[in-house]
Design an enzyme around this catalytic site. Structure first.
Site, PDB file in Angstrom:
ATOM      1  N   SER A 555       0.836  -1.203   0.000  1.00 57.81           N
ATOM      2  CA  SER A 555       0.000   0.000   0.000  1.00 57.81           C
ATOM      3  C   SER A 555       0.865   1.246   0.000  1.00 57.81           C
ATOM      4  O   SER A 555       2.018   1.214   0.464  1.00 57.81           O
ATOM      5  CB  SER A 555      -0.896   0.006   1.247  1.00 57.81           C
ATOM      6  OG  SER A 555      -1.553   1.251   1.391  1.00 57.81           O
ATOM      7  N   TYR A 568      -2.772  -0.548  10.430  1.00 54.24           N
ATOM      8  CA  TYR A 568      -2.753  -0.861   9.003  1.00 54.24           C
ATOM      9  C   TYR A 568      -1.437  -0.413   8.374  1.00 54.24           C
ATOM     10  O   TYR A 568      -0.778  -1.176   7.653  1.00 54.24           O
ATOM     11  CB  TYR A 568      -3.933  -0.174   8.319  1.00 54.24           C
ATOM     12  CG  TYR A 568      -4.032  -0.433   6.830  1.00 54.24           C
ATOM     13  CD1 TYR A 568      -4.579  -1.609   6.355  1.00 54.24           C
ATOM     14  CD2 TYR A 568      -3.587   0.511   5.900  1.00 54.24           C
ATOM     15  CE1 TYR A 568      -4.686  -1.854   4.984  1.00 54.24           C
ATOM     16  CE2 TYR A 568      -3.682   0.290   4.534  1.00 54.24           C
ATOM     17  CZ  TYR A 568      -4.235  -0.899   4.082  1.00 54.24           C
ATOM     18  OH  TYR A 568      -4.332  -1.132   2.738  1.00 54.24           O
TER      19      TYR A 568
END
Length: 678
Positions: A555, A568
């Site tokens: 990501s 995250y």
């Protein structure tokens, strides 16, 4: 409007081809003769409709028929140059085509056109081939059928065989068909119904004859050491052996695998005569073109330690390659096509089963099915006589036939990911599903791995048949569940070459609201999960010795410090560094490890649909349905990122153009300057 003759032919073909007792997949051909009005002369013209080259009777449609003018086809008899030049006659068929001609005429076209009956079936039933490959097949044919079915000695398929059968049919008006030595059966009739009835009569009569006349144990006494392992143990060992065997079978060129542990295979391998019979090889041309002239047979009990089995397989494989090269050298002439490869297409492991290989899953599966046909043939022949396939030199003439080589050359170029097996985690929806769809479209076999088995199975079914994609359950945070998913991949396709770590979830909370459970869950699924998946993938890829690709869907947040995103972002940073560490460690094994950093993938994303979208929208103070556009507007390109764009990046990394690239992170974020790698 379709000619009724053609409609009847298609229906008959489909019925015959639907029953594996009648013929093997893509084996045999059917025909019908009739007339139509010639659009040029306005006069009736007699035609032959015959299954074209490469088609399958069970699924045959009108487009799969070759259409020829009978007068021109039969006129070829007058210019036939003799058996030494009969291959030239195949090209002559093109000058007999009616109109556009339909499918390419097969080598068996002469058989159908020269026999005077209006309808002809040529089939490869196991029962018929059992008689055809018996040492005293001619006498057994007479005993089984009387004069109702006649014997035709072995002759390679072609124009001369057509002449032979036509002559025999003419001289034996009482006959309904013939047994072709070493090959199969041919039947004929005045109507489509009669022809089909004659075909079935020959096949069923031969079946009854073998059952009633045959001895009970044609393969000899069973050997205790080669008895099948219990099912669970057998499958576990097969999954461990599959990548090793696939790597050996891919020495010359990459192959996809298929595993079979049917009772037919296991019973054959448990019997004492299986080494002798396997060495004799298959007989029917359709069989050995798919299976090669003989299989590789492991000669150790499956109860031996795994490393001993592997060592022995490697020795036997080297011996097989030497023997195959010697077979080629014994029979090749100055105009023979080059040797196509010396690796086995069939590997038999007593107590475990059969591994078969091909350039795609369907071909690998069909090769295994053909060897099951061959086992049935051997059983029938040994039950009433002695199995005596055609001579090795004749097998070579067909395997390296110029016409067969031409057929191979006409095949389309393989897709970029052909022969590659991909496993994608979290692939039942969103980015993972888009990746799985793209990889399959580019030629890969795909294992759709997901926490929800039903969703994984449904997604795989949407991609294609089980020859293209399968669904498996995979809790990536559980090491045994991960291993089980890879075992399923090994049994389905022979191993794994391309793994995408995509499974993930996200909980958007500020530090003080992030619980230990939040932290552990995200790290278990993405950091630990990626580690477990990559570890299992590396084990298999190293065992195969074929290199491979591991791709991490990380990501932008692995680099960018966004708000309320500690758990995250931290686990994505963990994944990003795994890419670098594994690229360094696995490079010597030709395993490339790369990452992709998406951002703002809202539409179609499983994570965003699961609540992450609403949480992030709240953080940024926008409506959830506007979140994708919000993300797009903060990028340099001002364009929204979709799951397909991530799939494009996976293909770019693995499709063959970046063969010297490893340790790379590719941003797919429309340009987020704060996440630039440098």
């Amino acid at each position: 409007m379709t000619n009724p003759v053609v409609s009847d032919l298609i229906a008959r073909s489909n019925r015959l081809g639907a029953d594996p007792r009648n013929t093997n997949y893509a084996g045999g051909n059917t025909s019908a003769k009739g007339s139509e009005t010639d659009p040029v002369t306005g006069q009736p013209v007699d035609l032959l409709w015959v299954k074209g080259s490469g088609g399958d009777l069970g699924t045959l449609q009108e487009g799969g028929l070759a259409v020829l003018r009978l007068d021109r086809l039969r006129s070829l008899v007058d210019v036939y140059p003799g058996v030494e030049r009969e291959d030239e006659m195949v090209a002559a068929f093109d000058f007999c085509l009616h109109g556009k001609g339909g499918a390419a005429p097969s080598i068996d076209t002469a058989m159908h056109g020269l026999v005077r009956s209006a309808h002809v079936d040529h089939l490869h039933p196991d029962s018929g081939i059992a008689l055809a490959t018996s040492a005293d097949g001619e006498a057994l044919t007479r005993e089984c059928f009387g004069d109702r079915v006649v014997w035709v000695p072995w002759r390679r398929p072609g124009f001369q065989l057509g002449l032979d059968i036509a002559e025999i049919a003419e001289k034996n008006p009482q006959a309904i068909g013939c047994i072709l030595g070493g090959h199969g059966v041919t039947a004929w009739g005045d109507t489509s119904e009669q022809c089909e009835a004659h075909s079935l009569e020959i096949i069923r009569t031969a079946e009854r004859f073998l059952a009633e006349r045959g001895r009970p144990e044609p393969f000899g006494a069973r050997i205790d050491a080669f008895e099948p392992l219990p099912t669970a143990e057998r499958r576990h060992l097969a999954a461990a052996l599959a990548p090793v065997i696939r790597g050996l079978a891919s020495t010359d060129k990459p192959q996809v695998g298929h595993f079979t542990d049917s009772d037919v295979v296991l019973d054959f391998l448990a019997a004492g005569e299986h080494p002798r019979l396997a060495e004799l090889g298959t007989s029917c041309p359709d069989h050995f073109l798919r299976t090669k002239v003989r299989p590789l047979v492991l000669d150790l009990p499956a109860t031996q330690p795994l490393d001993e089995l592997v060592d022995r397989l490697q020795v036997l494989h080297a011996e097989y390659r030497t023997a195959y090269a010697e077979y080629y050298d014994r029979h090749a002439t100055h105009d023979s096509p080059p040797m196509r490869g010396a690796d086995p297409a069939i590997v038999l492991v007593p107590g475990v089963g059969m591994f078969s290989f091909g350039p795609n899953k369907q071909t690998a599966r069909v090769a295994g099915e053909f060897y099951v046909n061959a086992i049935n043939v051997m059983r029938g022949a040994e039950a009433v006589s002695t199995y005596a396939p055609i001579d090795e030199s004749e097998k070579f003439r067909i395997e390296y036939w110029a016409l067969e080589e031409a057929k191979l050359q006409r095949m389309p170029e393989p897709k970029p990911l052909a022969t590659r097996v991909a496993l994608v985690t979290g692939a039942a929806s969103g980015i993972g599903k888009a990746i799985a769809v793209r990889l399959a479209a580019e030629g890969a076999c795909v294992v759709v791995a997901d926490l929800d088995l039903q969703k994984a199975t449904d997604a795989a079914a949407q991609i294609g048949s089980s020859d293209v994609a399968i669904g498996v359950a995979a809790d990536v945070s559980d090491g045994e569940a991960v291993a089980a998913a890879f075992r399923a991949a090994n049994l389905a396709f022979g191993g794994v070459d391309l793994v995408v770590n995509n499974a993930g979830l996200s909980i958007s909370r500020p530090l003080l609201e992030t619980t230990e459970q939040d932290w552990d869950l995200q790290h278990d699924v993405m950091a630990k999960g990626s580690f477990l998946v990559s570890r299992e993938a590396a084990r298999i890829m190293i065992a195969q010795g074929m290199g491979g690709d591991i791709v991490y869907i990380s990501s932008k947040n692995s680099l960018f410090a966004g708000p309320n995103n500690l758990a995250y972002g931290a686990t994505k940073a963990d994944q990003a560094h795994q890419v670098r560490l594994l690229a360094a460690e696995l490079g010597p094994h030709q395993i490339r490890v790369n990452g992709i950093n998406p951002d703002g993938v809202v539409r179609g994303s499983g994570i965003f649909a699961g609540g992450w979208g609403a949480q992030r929208a709240a953080v940024y103070g926008v409506k959830e349905e506007e979140l994708g556009e919000f993300y797009a507007q903060r990028t340099l390109l001002k364009r929204e990122v979709l799951p397909d764009h991530v799939a494009d990046a996976v293909f770019a990394l693995t499709g063959g153009d970046l063969t010297r690239t490893t340790g790379l992170h590719v941003p797919v974020d429309s340009g987020v300057a704060a996440a630039f790698l440098r």
